[in-house]
Scaffold this motif. Structure first.
Motif, mmCIF file in Angstrom:
data_model
loop_
_atom_site.group_PDB
_atom_site.id
_atom_site.type_symbol
_atom_site.label_atom_id
_atom_site.label_comp_id
_atom_site.label_asym_id
_atom_site.label_seq_id
_atom_site.Cartn_x
_atom_site.Cartn_y
_atom_site.Cartn_z
ATOM 1 N N LYS A 139 -7.629 58.666 -99.654
ATOM 2 C CA LYS A 139 -9.089 58.656 -99.551
ATOM 3 C C LYS A 139 -9.474 59.164 -98.164
ATOM 4 O O LYS A 139 -8.755 58.932 -97.187
ATOM 5 C CB LYS A 139 -9.624 57.233 -99.757
ATOM 6 C CG LYS A 139 -9.366 56.677 -101.149
ATOM 7 C CD LYS A 139 -10.169 57.446 -102.190
ATOM 8 C CE LYS A 139 -9.835 57.001 -103.609
ATOM 9 N NZ LYS A 139 -10.575 57.772 -104.611
ATOM 10 N N PRO A 140 -10.636 59.865 -98.063
ATOM 11 C CA PRO A 140 -11.005 60.453 -96.776
ATOM 12 C C PRO A 140 -11.407 59.400 -95.738
ATOM 13 O O PRO A 140 -11.798 58.284 -96.093
ATOM 14 C CB PRO A 140 -12.205 61.332 -97.125
ATOM 15 C CG PRO A 140 -12.761 60.767 -98.379
ATOM 16 C CD PRO A 140 -11.602 60.162 -99.123
ATOM 17 N N ALA A 141 -11.340 59.808 -94.474
ATOM 18 C CA ALA A 141 -11.699 58.908 -93.372
ATOM 19 C C ALA A 141 -13.131 58.394 -93.496
ATOM 20 O O ALA A 141 -13.414 57.261 -93.112
ATOM 21 C CB ALA A 141 -11.495 59.619 -92.039
ATOM 22 N N GLU A 142 -14.037 59.218 -94.074
ATOM 23 C CA GLU A 142 -15.435 58.764 -94.247
ATOM 24 C C GLU A 142 -15.506 57.474 -95.045
ATOM 25 O O GLU A 142 -16.360 56.625 -94.783
ATOM 26 C CB GLU A 142 -16.293 59.798 -95.010
ATOM 27 C CG GLU A 142 -16.429 61.151 -94.374
ATOM 28 C CD GLU A 142 -15.358 62.107 -94.888
ATOM 29 O OE1 GLU A 142 -14.262 62.115 -94.273
ATOM 30 O OE2 GLU A 142 -15.604 62.822 -95.875
ATOM 31 N N GLU A 191 -3.133 60.620 -88.900
ATOM 32 C CA GLU A 191 -4.350 61.442 -88.810
ATOM 33 C C GLU A 191 -5.614 60.594 -88.904
ATOM 34 O O GLU A 191 -6.553 60.773 -88.138
ATOM 35 C CB GLU A 191 -4.365 62.504 -89.923
ATOM 36 C CG GLU A 191 -3.435 63.667 -89.603
ATOM 37 C CD GLU A 191 -3.171 64.553 -90.810
ATOM 38 O OE1 GLU A 191 -3.954 64.498 -91.788
ATOM 39 O OE2 GLU A 191 -2.167 65.294 -90.777
ATOM 40 N N LYS A 192 -5.622 59.658 -89.853
ATOM 41 C CA LYS A 192 -6.813 58.809 -90.017
ATOM 42 C C LYS A 192 -7.034 57.923 -88.807
ATOM 43 O O LYS A 192 -8.162 57.696 -88.382
ATOM 44 C CB LYS A 192 -6.686 57.950 -91.269
ATOM 45 C CG LYS A 192 -6.931 58.730 -92.530
ATOM 46 C CD LYS A 192 -6.703 57.838 -93.729
ATOM 47 C CE LYS A 192 -6.937 58.614 -95.007
ATOM 48 N NZ LYS A 192 -6.425 57.860 -96.166
ATOM 49 N N LYS A 193 -5.937 57.422 -88.265
ATOM 50 C CA LYS A 193 -6.037 56.537 -87.114
ATOM 51 C C LYS A 193 -6.733 57.243 -85.953
ATOM 52 O O LYS A 193 -7.505 56.638 -85.210
ATOM 53 C CB LYS A 193 -4.633 56.095 -86.706
ATOM 54 C CG LYS A 193 -4.639 54.981 -85.698
ATOM 55 C CD LYS A 193 -3.572 55.198 -84.648
ATOM 56 C CE LYS A 193 -3.754 54.206 -83.544
ATOM 57 N NZ LYS A 193 -4.113 54.828 -82.280
ATOM 58 N N PRO A 246 3.606 52.332 -82.197
ATOM 59 C CA PRO A 246 2.700 51.943 -81.113
ATOM 60 C C PRO A 246 1.493 51.125 -81.583
ATOM 61 O O PRO A 246 0.908 50.411 -80.784
ATOM 62 C CB PRO A 246 2.226 53.287 -80.531
ATOM 63 C CG PRO A 246 3.235 54.289 -80.963
ATOM 64 C CD PRO A 246 3.746 53.803 -82.283
ATOM 65 N N PHE A 247 1.106 51.256 -82.848
ATOM 66 C CA PHE A 247 -0.174 50.650 -83.238
ATOM 67 C C PHE A 247 -0.149 49.841 -84.525
ATOM 68 O O PHE A 247 -1.111 49.123 -84.806
ATOM 69 C CB PHE A 247 -1.239 51.745 -83.364
ATOM 70 C CG PHE A 247 -0.997 52.704 -84.507
ATOM 71 C CD1 PHE A 247 -1.489 52.424 -85.775
ATOM 72 C CD2 PHE A 247 -0.264 53.881 -84.311
ATOM 73 C CE1 PHE A 247 -1.257 53.295 -86.832
ATOM 74 C CE2 PHE A 247 -0.029 54.750 -85.363
ATOM 75 C CZ PHE A 247 -0.530 54.453 -86.622
ATOM 76 N N ILE A 248 0.904 49.947 -85.333
ATOM 77 C CA ILE A 248 0.839 49.335 -86.672
ATOM 78 C C ILE A 248 0.691 47.813 -86.566
ATOM 79 O O ILE A 248 1.334 47.166 -85.737
ATOM 80 C CB ILE A 248 2.079 49.728 -87.519
ATOM 81 C CG1 ILE A 248 1.824 49.529 -89.013
ATOM 82 C CG2 ILE A 248 3.334 48.990 -87.077
ATOM 83 C CD1 ILE A 248 0.940 50.586 -89.630
ATOM 84 N N ARG A 249 -0.174 47.233 -87.394
ATOM 85 C CA ARG A 249 -0.434 45.797 -87.333
ATOM 86 C C ARG A 249 0.584 45.012 -88.152
ATOM 87 O O ARG A 249 1.090 43.976 -87.746
ATOM 88 C CB ARG A 249 -1.858 45.515 -87.828
ATOM 89 C CG ARG A 249 -2.237 44.056 -87.903
ATOM 90 C CD ARG A 249 -2.096 43.317 -86.567
ATOM 91 N NE ARG A 249 -2.967 43.811 -85.545
ATOM 92 C CZ ARG A 249 -4.085 43.214 -85.149
ATOM 93 N NH1 ARG A 249 -4.458 42.094 -85.710
ATOM 94 N NH2 ARG A 249 -4.798 43.745 -84.191
ATOM 95 N N LEU A 250 0.860 45.534 -89.361
ATOM 96 C CA LEU A 250 1.809 44.839 -90.243
ATOM 97 C C LEU A 250 2.514 45.868 -91.120
ATOM 98 O O LEU A 250 1.855 46.646 -91.808
ATOM 99 C CB LEU A 250 1.063 43.820 -91.120
ATOM 100 C CG LEU A 250 1.889 43.037 -92.146
ATOM 101 C CD1 LEU A 250 2.940 42.154 -91.464
ATOM 102 C CD2 LEU A 250 0.995 42.164 -93.025
#
Ligand SMILES: *Cc1c(COP(=O)(O)O)cnc(C)c1O
Length: 222
Positions: free
Chosen positions: A29-32, A55-57, A82-86
């Motif tokens: 699904k798009p970032a929008e 890319e979405k991040k 570096p950023f993943i939560r779970l």
């Protein structure tokens, strides 16, 4: 079609009595759509593909929390470490070791769920119940200081047979209780991720406290 705010509000109401968390599955699904969901207070998003996630991040607000729910190749761990939560889909000890290594490089502790294969289809990856128990009891898990095992994740069979789905979720719930007792840190082992758009109601009644919902929120994927 895009993100459906009414459905989102309805889901949050349904989850409240179970104290269950909603992860909005935004894959393909798009970032929008993610931006719209964030406008309704949704913070946690699930993605299956590393490239798409990265890319979405970059595009959406840094307030979003990202969950990885697809099969993760060891050579891709470094892009999300570096950023993943779970990471909900840890499906081998080798992968856990790699996540630990990259977490250490990033000076962080990464939360992980063990993905368990509960469906009767062989297309779904994950540990078997026996392998999950063996992992808890006999592996060198305790040496992986930069990962924190938070619980289990599983996907039921794609079937209309609700009794079968219920049996599979009940089985995972039992395994979760057992693994929790074996966990090095019982308090932290608190997450049972089961249930998607078609079966989350059954999952909640079987003890899920995290549901991963895509198509019901964002529409069917092309
Ligand atoms: C795609 C996916 C979901 C969401 O599925 P929907 O049927 O769209 O709700 C949940 N969990 C995993 C692991 C997925 O790959």
């Amino acid at each position: 079609m895009g993100f459906n705010p009414e459905k989102h509000a309805e889901l949050l109401e349904e989850l409240r009595p179970y104290k269950a968390m909603l992860v909005a599955v935004s894959k393909k699904k798009p970032a929008e759509d993610i931006v719209s969901a964030m406008g309704c207070g949704q913070v946690a998003f699930g993605e299956n593909y590393v490239q798409e996630l990265v890319e979405k991040k970059e595009t959406v607000s840094s307030k979003a929390e990202w969950h990885f729910i697809g099969h993760l190749q060891t050579n891709k761990v470094k892009s999300i470490a570096p950023f993943i939560r779970l990471i909900q889909s840890a499906d081998s000890f080798k992968l856990l070791k790699e996540i630990n290594k990259e977490a250490l490089k990033n000076n962080r502790i990464i939360d992980c769920l063990i993905q368990v294969h509960i469906a009767n289809e062989d297309t779904k990856t994950g540990f078997s119940e026996e392998e999950a128990e063996a992992l808890m009891l006999f592996s060198d898990l305790g040496e992986l200081k930069n990962i924190r095992l938070r619980g289990l994740m599983g996907m039921a069979s794609l079937t209309e047979d609700r009794q079968q789905i219920k049996r599979e979720f009940d089985g995972l719930r039992k395994l979760f209780t057992g693994c929790r007792m074996m966990a090095l840190d019982h308090e932290c082992f608190d997450t049972l991720s089961m249930g998607m758009s078609s079966d989350y109601k059954i999952a909640l009644d079987c003890g899920s406290n995290l549901v991963r919902i895509g198509s019901a929120l964002f529409g069917e994927r092309g």
